[in-house]
Write a protein that holds these residues in place. Structure first.
Motif, PDB file in Angstrom:
ATOM      1  N   ASP A   1       0.848  -1.158   0.000  1.00 22.16           N
ATOM      2  CA  ASP A   1       0.000   0.000   0.000  1.00 22.16           C
ATOM      3  C   ASP A   1       0.901   1.230   0.000  1.00 22.16           C
ATOM      4  OD1 ASP A   1      -2.160   1.779   0.469  1.00 22.16           O
ATOM      5  OD2 ASP A   1      -2.550   1.036   2.456  1.00 22.16           O
TER       6      ASP A   1
ATOM      7  N   GLN B   1       1.925   5.062   0.279  1.00 20.66           N
ATOM      8  CA  GLN B   1       1.439   6.182   1.091  1.00 20.66           C
ATOM      9  C   GLN B   1       1.961   7.520   0.558  1.00 20.66           C
ATOM     10  OE1 GLN B   1      -0.474   5.511   4.103  1.00 20.66           O
ATOM     11  NE2 GLN B   1      -0.565   3.575   3.001  1.00 20.66           N
TER      12      GLN B   1
ATOM     13  N   GLU C   1      -6.922  18.297  -1.822  1.00 21.38           N
ATOM     14  CA  GLU C   1      -7.079  17.047  -1.077  1.00 21.38           C
ATOM     15  C   GLU C   1      -6.231  15.943  -1.692  1.00 21.38           C
ATOM     16  OE1 GLU C   1     -11.227  16.100  -0.843  1.00 21.38           O
ATOM     17  OE2 GLU C   1     -11.612  17.693   0.607  1.00 21.38           O
TER      18      GLU C   1
ATOM     19  N   CYS D   1      -5.977  11.491  -1.575  1.00 20.81           N
ATOM     20  CA  CYS D   1      -6.409  10.192  -1.074  1.00 20.81           C
ATOM     21  C   CYS D   1      -5.256   9.542  -0.313  1.00 20.81           C
ATOM     22  CB  CYS D   1      -6.867   9.311  -2.229  1.00 20.81           C
ATOM     23  SG  CYS D   1      -8.350   9.937  -3.041  1.00 20.81           S
ATOM     24  N   ASP D   2      -5.580   8.495   0.431  1.00 20.53           N
ATOM     25  CA  ASP D   2      -4.607   7.900   1.339  1.00 20.53           C
ATOM     26  C   ASP D   2      -3.591   6.980   0.675  1.00 20.53           C
ATOM     27  OD1 ASP D   2      -5.552   9.303   3.464  1.00 20.53           O
ATOM     28  OD2 ASP D   2      -6.528   7.603   4.446  1.00 20.53           O
TER      29      ASP D   2
ATOM     30  N   ASN E   1      -6.917   4.299  -2.635  1.00 20.66           N
ATOM     31  CA  ASN E   1      -7.595   4.237  -1.348  1.00 20.66           C
ATOM     32  C   ASN E   1      -8.286   5.585  -1.192  1.00 20.66           C
ATOM     33  OD1 ASN E   1      -8.264   4.566   1.354  1.00 20.66           O
ATOM     34  ND2 ASN E   1      -6.460   3.486   2.102  1.00 20.66           N
ATOM     35  N   ARG E   2      -9.587   5.617  -1.274  1.00 20.64           N
ATOM     36  CA  ARG E   2     -10.353   6.873  -1.343  1.00 20.64           C
ATOM     37  C   ARG E   2     -10.448   7.639  -0.023  1.00 20.64           C
ATOM     38  NH1 ARG E   2     -10.629   8.474  -6.484  1.00 20.64           N
ATOM     39  NH2 ARG E   2     -10.928   6.682  -7.820  1.00 20.64           N
ATOM     40  N   ASN E   3      -9.978   7.064   1.075  1.00 21.53           N
ATOM     41  CA  ASN E   3      -9.943   7.833   2.327  1.00 21.53           C
ATOM     42  C   ASN E   3      -9.075   9.063   2.096  1.00 21.53           C
ATOM     43  OD1 ASN E   3     -11.493   5.955   3.758  1.00 21.53           O
ATOM     44  ND2 ASN E   3      -9.674   4.769   4.282  1.00 21.53           N
ATOM     45  N   ARG E   4      -9.388  10.128   2.801  1.00 21.28           N
ATOM     46  CA  ARG E   4      -8.611  11.363   2.701  1.00 21.28           C
ATOM     47  C   ARG E   4      -8.249  11.842   4.100  1.00 21.28           C
ATOM     48  NH1 ARG E   4     -12.446  12.306  -1.692  1.00 21.28           N
ATOM     49  NH2 ARG E   4     -11.245  12.409  -3.611  1.00 21.28           N
ATOM     50  N   GLY E   5      -7.233  11.218   4.677  1.00 17.37           N
ATOM     51  CA  GLY E   5      -6.807  11.591   6.017  1.00 17.37           C
ATOM     52  C   GLY E   5      -5.940  12.833   6.011  1.00 17.37           C
TER      53      GLY E   5
ATOM     54  N   SER F   1      -2.330  12.542   4.650  1.00 12.38           N
ATOM     55  CA  SER F   1      -2.220  12.494   3.191  1.00 12.38           C
ATOM     56  C   SER F   1      -2.427  13.870   2.578  1.00 12.38           C
ATOM     57  CB  SER F   1      -3.240  11.508   2.622  1.00 12.38           C
ATOM     58  OG  SER F   1      -2.989  10.221   3.120  1.00 12.38           O
TER      59      SER F   1
END
Length: 182
Positions: free
Chosen positions: A92, A94, A145, A147-148, A156-160, A163
């Motif tokens: 994965d 990052q 923005e 993505c993670d 990975n569509r999360n947006r922490g 990231s």
């Protein structure tokens, strides 16, 4: 402090170095390029050429580990974490890895003046914009923005926050190199 911690990094590099492994640890883990960057920047700050030289060796080696056959930047995948002296796995990926490489290449350029490091910084930055093995952009310049990361099936569509900050800070850092390599 810079001398003491820099000497510590040199000691780690000497301890874990093996044929084909010019690195500070027996593993590739998280935020990798920060280690050679720290050594290069410390060397520049206190006039320790040995720090700069070994930092460049480590960064050169890491750069070779973070490339696809097509020459795209490939962040060290977190699936690799914990495997001693093993080649990195591709996923994965990052965003902090791309950002760290932008900053480390910036340090290498400051130390050497070699435009190759500007090109490598741009190559890492373009990972955010889709110049990666999946051809997908984790970063969105319009919104700021990110993505993670990249996983085998895509983004990975999360947006922490980590990231998003990695993308925004890499964008600021790469501005020094616009017009010359990007």
């Amino acid at each position: 402090l810079l001398a003491r911690w820099g000497d510590g990094l040199l000691g780690l590099m000497n301890e874990y170095r093996q044929l084909g492994w010019d690195w500070f640890e027996p593993v590739l883990a998280y935020d990798n390029a920060r280690l050679p960057e720290a050594l290069i920047r410390a060397g520049l700050a206190i006039g320790r050429e040995d720090f700069v030289e070994r930092g460049l060796v480590g960064l050169e080696w890491l750069d070779g580990q973070q490339a696809t056959a097509e020459g795209h930047f490939r962040a060290i995948g977190s699936d690799s974490f914990g495997a001693n002296y093993a080649p990195p796995l591709p996923f994965d990926q990052q965003p902090v890895e791309a950002w760290a490489m932008v900053d480390a290449c910036d340090a290498a350029y400051a130390a050497t003046g070699n435009a190759r490091w500007q090109e490598r910084a741009c190559n890492a930055y373009l990972w955010f914009l889709g110049k990666n093995e999946l051809g997908q952009a984790p970063g969105d310049p319009a919104s700021g923005e990110c993505c993670d990361g990249l996983i085998p099936t895509g983004i990975n569509r999360n947006r922490g926050a980590e990231s998003i900050l990695a993308f925004q800070l890499a964008t600021i850092a790469i501005q020094r190199h616009r017009g010359t390599a990007c």
